[in-house]
Design a protein around this motif. Structure first.
Motif, PDB file in Angstrom:
ATOM      1  N   VAL A   1      46.096  20.823 -44.860  1.00 15.29           N
ATOM      2  CA  VAL A   1      46.216  20.717 -43.411  1.00 15.29           C
ATOM      3  C   VAL A   1      47.636  20.320 -43.068  1.00 15.29           C
ATOM      4  CG1 VAL A   1      45.489  18.291 -43.388  1.00 15.29           C
ATOM      5  CG2 VAL A   1      45.211  19.681 -41.330  1.00 15.29           C
ATOM      6  N   GLU A   2      48.158  20.838 -41.965  1.00 12.66           N
ATOM      7  CA  GLU A   2      49.521  20.517 -41.559  1.00 12.66           C
ATOM      8  C   GLU A   2      49.583  19.070 -41.067  1.00 12.66           C
ATOM      9  OE1 GLU A   2      53.064  22.082 -38.550  1.00 12.66           O
ATOM     10  OE2 GLU A   2      51.111  23.098 -38.617  1.00 12.66           O
ATOM     11  N   LEU A   3      50.536  18.317 -41.586  1.00 14.13           N
ATOM     12  CA  LEU A   3      50.718  16.924 -41.189  1.00 14.13           C
ATOM     13  C   LEU A   3      51.901  16.814 -40.235  1.00 14.13           C
ATOM     14  CD1 LEU A   3      50.195  15.098 -44.607  1.00 14.13           C
ATOM     15  CD2 LEU A   3      48.500  15.664 -42.858  1.00 14.13           C
ATOM     16  N   PRO A   4      51.883  15.856 -39.321  1.00 19.23           N
ATOM     17  CA  PRO A   4      52.995  15.706 -38.375  1.00 19.23           C
ATOM     18  C   PRO A   4      54.307  15.406 -39.092  1.00 19.23           C
ATOM     19  CG  PRO A   4      51.092  14.404 -37.690  1.00 19.23           C
ATOM     20  CD  PRO A   4      50.802  14.884 -39.073  1.00 19.23           C
ATOM     21  N   LYS A   5      55.392  15.855 -38.511  1.00 18.89           N
ATOM     22  CA  LYS A   5      56.714  15.573 -39.054  1.00 18.89           C
ATOM     23  C   LYS A   5      57.041  14.098 -38.903  1.00 18.89           C
ATOM     24  CE  LYS A   5      61.571  16.944 -38.669  1.00 18.89           C
ATOM     25  NZ  LYS A   5      62.549  17.802 -37.938  1.00 18.89           N
ATOM     26  N   ALA A   6      57.693  13.559 -39.913  1.00 17.82           N
ATOM     27  CA  ALA A   6      58.066  12.150 -39.876  1.00 17.82           C
ATOM     28  C   ALA A   6      59.066  11.877 -38.763  1.00 17.82           C
ATOM     29  CB  ALA A   6      58.664  11.734 -41.210  1.00 17.82           C
ATOM     30  N   GLU A   7      58.896  10.738 -38.092  1.00 16.67           N
ATOM     31  CA  GLU A   7      59.831  10.258 -37.089  1.00 16.67           C
ATOM     32  C   GLU A   7      60.242   8.845 -37.484  1.00 16.67           C
ATOM     33  OE1 GLU A   7      58.352  10.553 -33.152  1.00 16.67           O
ATOM     34  OE2 GLU A   7      57.600  12.590 -33.403  1.00 16.67           O
ATOM     35  N   PRO A   8      61.427   8.669 -38.048  1.00 18.38           N
ATOM     36  CA  PRO A   8      61.838   7.356 -38.531  1.00 18.38           C
ATOM     37  C   PRO A   8      61.716   6.286 -37.455  1.00 18.38           C
ATOM     38  CG  PRO A   8      63.371   9.024 -39.270  1.00 18.38           C
ATOM     39  CD  PRO A   8      62.442   9.702 -38.300  1.00 18.38           C
ATOM     40  N   LEU A   9      61.166   5.156 -37.852  1.00 17.94           N
ATOM     41  CA  LEU A   9      61.042   3.938 -37.039  1.00 17.94           C
ATOM     42  C   LEU A   9      59.982   4.030 -35.949  1.00 17.94           C
ATOM     43  CD1 LEU A   9      64.803   2.929 -36.673  1.00 17.94           C
ATOM     44  CD2 LEU A   9      63.219   2.491 -38.545  1.00 17.94           C
ATOM     45  N   ALA A  10      59.234   5.125 -35.885  1.00 14.18           N
ATOM     46  CA  ALA A  10      58.129   5.192 -34.936  1.00 14.18           C
ATOM     47  C   ALA A  10      56.984   4.319 -35.441  1.00 14.18           C
ATOM     48  CB  ALA A  10      57.666   6.630 -34.760  1.00 14.18           C
ATOM     49  N   PRO A  11      56.049   3.926 -34.567  1.00 14.16           N
ATOM     50  CA  PRO A  11      54.932   3.075 -35.001  1.00 14.16           C
ATOM     51  C   PRO A  11      54.159   3.692 -36.157  1.00 14.16           C
ATOM     52  CG  PRO A  11      55.019   3.185 -32.612  1.00 14.16           C
ATOM     53  CD  PRO A  11      56.006   4.202 -33.122  1.00 14.16           C
ATOM     54  N   GLY A  12      53.905   2.922 -37.184  1.00 20.24           N
ATOM     55  CA  GLY A  12      53.174   3.391 -38.348  1.00 20.24           C
ATOM     56  C   GLY A  12      53.371   2.451 -39.510  1.00 20.24           C
ATOM     57  N   PRO A  13      52.677   2.679 -40.619  1.00 18.60           N
ATOM     58  CA  PRO A  13      52.717   1.745 -41.741  1.00 18.60           C
ATOM     59  C   PRO A  13      54.118   1.432 -42.252  1.00 18.60           C
ATOM     60  CG  PRO A  13      50.982   3.366 -42.067  1.00 18.60           C
ATOM     61  CD  PRO A  13      51.757   3.804 -40.869  1.00 18.60           C
ATOM     62  N   PHE A  14      55.058   2.393 -42.143  1.00 17.69           N
ATOM     63  CA  PHE A  14      56.371   2.201 -42.725  1.00 17.69           C
ATOM     64  C   PHE A  14      57.463   1.923 -41.695  1.00 17.69           C
ATOM     65  CE2 PHE A  14      53.970   4.840 -45.763  1.00 17.69           C
ATOM     66  CZ  PHE A  14      53.970   3.958 -46.837  1.00 17.69           C
ATOM     67  N   GLN A  15      57.074   1.502 -40.504  1.00 15.43           N
ATOM     68  CA  GLN A  15      58.058   1.249 -39.450  1.00 15.43           C
ATOM     69  C   GLN A  15      59.083   0.199 -39.860  1.00 15.43           C
ATOM     70  OE1 GLN A  15      56.951  -0.921 -35.771  1.00 15.43           O
ATOM     71  NE2 GLN A  15      57.662   0.878 -34.654  1.00 15.43           N
ATOM     72  N   LEU A  16      58.675  -0.818 -40.603  1.00 19.01           N
ATOM     73  CA  LEU A  16      59.581  -1.898 -40.991  1.00 19.01           C
ATOM     74  C   LEU A  16      59.946  -1.836 -42.465  1.00 19.01           C
ATOM     75  CD1 LEU A  16      58.160  -4.971 -39.026  1.00 19.01           C
ATOM     76  CD2 LEU A  16      59.741  -3.189 -38.280  1.00 19.01           C
ATOM     77  N   SER A  17      59.819  -0.685 -43.080  1.00 23.30           N
ATOM     78  CA  SER A  17      60.053  -0.588 -44.521  1.00 23.30           C
ATOM     79  C   SER A  17      61.527  -0.639 -44.883  1.00 23.30           C
ATOM     80  CB  SER A  17      59.418   0.700 -45.069  1.00 23.30           C
ATOM     81  OG  SER A  17      60.046   1.846 -44.513  1.00 23.30           O
ATOM     82  N   ASP A  18      62.402  -0.191 -43.993  1.00 23.74           N
ATOM     83  CA  ASP A  18      63.825  -0.134 -44.302  1.00 23.74           C
ATOM     84  C   ASP A  18      64.438  -1.535 -44.296  1.00 23.74           C
ATOM     85  OD1 ASP A  18      66.813   0.098 -42.945  1.00 23.74           O
ATOM     86  OD2 ASP A  18      66.407   1.630 -44.465  1.00 23.74           O
ATOM     87  N   PRO A  19      65.041  -1.975 -45.402  1.00 26.48           N
ATOM     88  CA  PRO A  19      65.563  -3.349 -45.479  1.00 26.48           C
ATOM     89  C   PRO A  19      66.623  -3.657 -44.427  1.00 26.48           C
ATOM     90  CG  PRO A  19      65.375  -2.414 -47.671  1.00 26.48           C
ATOM     91  CD  PRO A  19      65.126  -1.288 -46.706  1.00 26.48           C
ATOM     92  N   ASP A  20      67.513  -2.711 -44.157  1.00 26.41           N
ATOM     93  CA  ASP A  20      68.544  -2.960 -43.147  1.00 26.41           C
ATOM     94  C   ASP A  20      67.927  -3.103 -41.763  1.00 26.41           C
ATOM     95  OD1 ASP A  20      70.577  -2.837 -45.054  1.00 26.41           O
ATOM     96  OD2 ASP A  20      70.869  -0.682 -44.773  1.00 26.41           O
ATOM     97  N   PHE A  21      66.924  -2.268 -41.474  1.00 30.67           N
ATOM     98  CA  PHE A  21      66.313  -2.312 -40.152  1.00 30.67           C
ATOM     99  C   PHE A  21      65.547  -3.609 -39.937  1.00 30.67           C
ATOM    100  CE2 PHE A  21      62.629  -1.393 -37.342  1.00 30.67           C
ATOM    101  CZ  PHE A  21      63.334  -1.196 -36.174  1.00 30.67           C
ATOM    102  N   HIS A  22      64.694  -4.012 -40.891  1.00 35.40           N
ATOM    103  CA  HIS A  22      63.891  -5.198 -40.592  1.00 35.40           C
ATOM    104  C   HIS A  22      64.745  -6.465 -40.555  1.00 35.40           C
ATOM    105  CE1 HIS A  22      62.670  -5.059 -45.126  1.00 35.40           C
ATOM    106  NE2 HIS A  22      63.509  -6.058 -45.006  1.00 35.40           N
ATOM    107  N   ARG A  23      65.824  -6.516 -41.330  1.00 35.86           N
ATOM    108  CA  ARG A  23      66.693  -7.687 -41.254  1.00 35.86           C
ATOM    109  C   ARG A  23      67.404  -7.745 -39.900  1.00 35.86           C
ATOM    110  NH1 ARG A  23      70.421 -10.467 -45.769  1.00 35.86           N
ATOM    111  NH2 ARG A  23      71.273 -12.111 -44.429  1.00 35.86           N
ATOM    112  N   ALA A  24      67.969  -6.620 -39.468  1.00 35.19           N
ATOM    113  CA  ALA A  24      68.658  -6.581 -38.179  1.00 35.19           C
ATOM    114  C   ALA A  24      67.694  -6.880 -37.038  1.00 35.19           C
ATOM    115  CB  ALA A  24      69.314  -5.217 -37.978  1.00 35.19           C
ATOM    116  N   LEU A  25      66.467  -6.381 -37.146  1.00 36.06           N
ATOM    117  CA  LEU A  25      65.463  -6.613 -36.108  1.00 36.06           C
ATOM    118  C   LEU A  25      65.184  -8.105 -35.944  1.00 36.06           C
ATOM    119  CD1 LEU A  25      63.268  -5.291 -34.239  1.00 36.06           C
ATOM    120  CD2 LEU A  25      61.724  -5.457 -36.195  1.00 36.06           C
TER     121      LEU A  25
END
Length: 280
Positions: free
Chosen positions: A170-194
């Motif tokens: 089945v076709e899955l939606p294209k990823a949108e970085p930093l949108a709401p979802g399980p991996f929204q805060l996965s990026d170390p630079d992003f969650h520290r700056a946040l």
């Protein structure tokens, strides 16, 4: 997959009801990460702790045991159904309370809090900077923050392999970085700056990598596949595509899990960031 290759999450409605349906299996699957979060936090007796995205209350009850009768463990969740279940399960712990509310805007009673905690409950905000500024406003000066968030997708085959298998049918939606979802805060630079932008200091993190038993201890490949497709949003896409697609995706996922299954269940590698900081 990056931050949000999934359907929007209706945690106050259908998504919360699905979590409630599978709450015991979900808690069994996540228990080791919740225990690591609580242990690393070093909660002190008498503290007033706000637990964000508490779900069925597993972490809130452990926090309540740590703060003791003179403290407060307040679980906040947007799902009325999950909060009702959490209340039912906390009988005998008067220092444990629960409220229904959106953590991005709610002002629960009992504050200001000495500590904010969350096990996978802070990755679904539409506006993370505004949400974390609001959360900081609920804390006393110097209050501690302790959170568990999923690490980068490449470190989490438990999700990525399921997506790969289902995505073949089945076709899955294209990823949108930093949108709401399980991996929204996965990026170390992003969650520290946040967190720093929200007014937190003394930032620290620890990477916890260990296998996670899909569907909990003892799950067979068939039970693990049924759980995963029922619990996570990619399964909804397979369901919506019709019974034939769902059956094919289920069979393929069972094959994946059969290849790694042990007597303990279906282990898949997982990785979590354990984050800590302090409100200025």
């Amino acid at each position: 997959m990056s931050a949000a290759a999934q359907m929007p999450e209706d945690w106050s409605g259908e998504r919360g009801l699905r979590w409630l349906r599978d709450v015991d299996l979900m808690e069994a699957q996540l228990a080791a990460f919740g225990a690591a979060l609580v242990d690393r936090a070093g909660i002190r007796a008498g503290e007033r702790v706000l637990d964000i995205g508490c779900g069925g209350g597993w972490t809130t009850r452990r926090i309540g045991e740590a703060v003791g009768p003179q403290g407060l463990a307040l679980g906040l969740d947007i799902s009325p159904a999950l909060v009702a279940e959490a209340v039912r399960r906390a009988t005998g712990l008067p220092q444990v309370r629960f409220e229904v509310g959106d953590a991005a805007t709610a002002r629960p009673g009992g504050g200001p809090f000495d500590r904010l905690m969350s096990r996978f409950g802070v990755m679904f905000f539409a506006d993370p900077p505004a949400a974390f500024r609001h959360l900081a406003s609920l804390l006393a000066p110097g209050a501690q923050l302790n959170m568990a968030v999923w690490a980068e997708p490449r470190r989490n085959p438990w999700m990525m392999e399921m997506r790969r298998v289902v995505g073949a049918h089945v076709e899955l939606p294209k990823a949108e970085p930093l949108a709401p979802g399980p991996f929204q805060l996965s990026d170390p630079d992003f969650h520290r700056a946040l967190l720093e932008e929200a007014g937190f200091t003394g930032f620290d993190r620890q990477l916890l990598e260990q296998p996670m038993l899909v569907g909990g201890p003892g799950a067979t490949p068939a039970r693990a596949a049924a759980f995963a497709l029922g619990a996570f949003s990619v399964g909804e896409l397979a369901e919506a595509a019709g019974p034939g697609v769902l059956a094919a995706a289920t069979a393929a996922l069972e094959d994946l899990y059969a290849g790694v299954a042990t007597d303990e269940g279906v282990p898949m590698d997982a990785a979590v960031w354990l984050l800590s900081a302090r409100r200025q």
